[in-house]
Design a protein around this motif. Structure first.
Motif, short mmCIF file in Angstrom:
data_model
loop_
_atom_site.label_atom_id
_atom_site.label_comp_id
_atom_site.label_asym_id
_atom_site.label_seq_id
_atom_site.Cartn_x
_atom_site.Cartn_y
_atom_site.Cartn_z
N LYS A 191 0.85 -1.19 0.00
CA LYS A 191 0.00 0.00 0.00
C LYS A 191 0.88 1.24 0.00
O LYS A 191 2.03 1.20 0.43
N GLY A 192 0.31 2.33 -0.47
CA GLY A 192 1.02 3.60 -0.45
C GLY A 192 1.25 4.07 0.97
O GLY A 192 0.58 3.64 1.91
N ILE A 193 2.21 4.95 1.14
CA ILE A 193 2.52 5.50 2.45
C ILE A 193 1.72 6.78 2.63
O ILE A 193 1.79 7.69 1.80
N ASP A 194 0.95 6.85 3.69
CA ASP A 194 0.17 8.05 3.99
C ASP A 194 1.05 9.00 4.79
O ASP A 194 1.20 8.87 6.00
N LEU A 207 11.45 0.25 -9.12
CA LEU A 207 11.28 1.58 -9.68
C LEU A 207 9.82 1.99 -9.73
O LEU A 207 9.49 3.16 -9.52
N ASP A 208 8.92 1.04 -9.95
CA ASP A 208 7.49 1.36 -9.98
C ASP A 208 7.01 1.97 -8.67
O ASP A 208 6.12 2.82 -8.66
N VAL A 209 7.59 1.54 -7.56
CA VAL A 209 7.22 2.10 -6.26
C VAL A 209 7.58 3.59 -6.24
O VAL A 209 6.81 4.43 -5.80
N CYS A 210 8.77 3.91 -6.75
CA CYS A 210 9.20 5.32 -6.81
C CYS A 210 8.24 6.12 -7.68
O CYS A 210 7.87 7.24 -7.34
#
Length: 80
Positions: free
Chosen positions: A2-5, A29-32
């Motif tokens: 999950k994304g970081i809030d 890289l996709d996370v970045c």
């Protein structure tokens, strides 16, 4: 995953406080891209010996105890 809030973490918004920087490390890289980063810096992984030395420095003597060492070495190999 999950994304970081960042709001939940209490990180000030750039329009409120311009002096904050956040460093996010990931192997993907996709996370970045999803985090909409401003700048990407590629960091090479450690070789096994460097990784094991770093692991032992942080874990201490427990990493070399007989019941733990095999697991510790496996984690080191997996995580680089």
């Amino acid at each position: 995953w999950k994304g970081i809030d960042l709001d939940a973490l209490g990180v000030p918004r750039p329009e409120v406080h311009t002096g904050c920087k956040i460093i996010i490390t990931t192997r993907f890289l996709d996370v970045c891209r999803q985090m909409k980063i401003d700048k990407r810096v590629k960091v090479q992984i450690l070789n096994y010996d460097e990784a094991w030395e770093l692991f032992c420095q942080n874990a201490g003597e427990v990493a070399t105890l007989k019941p733990i060492k095999l697991l510790a070495e496996t984690v080191t190999k997996k995580c680089d």
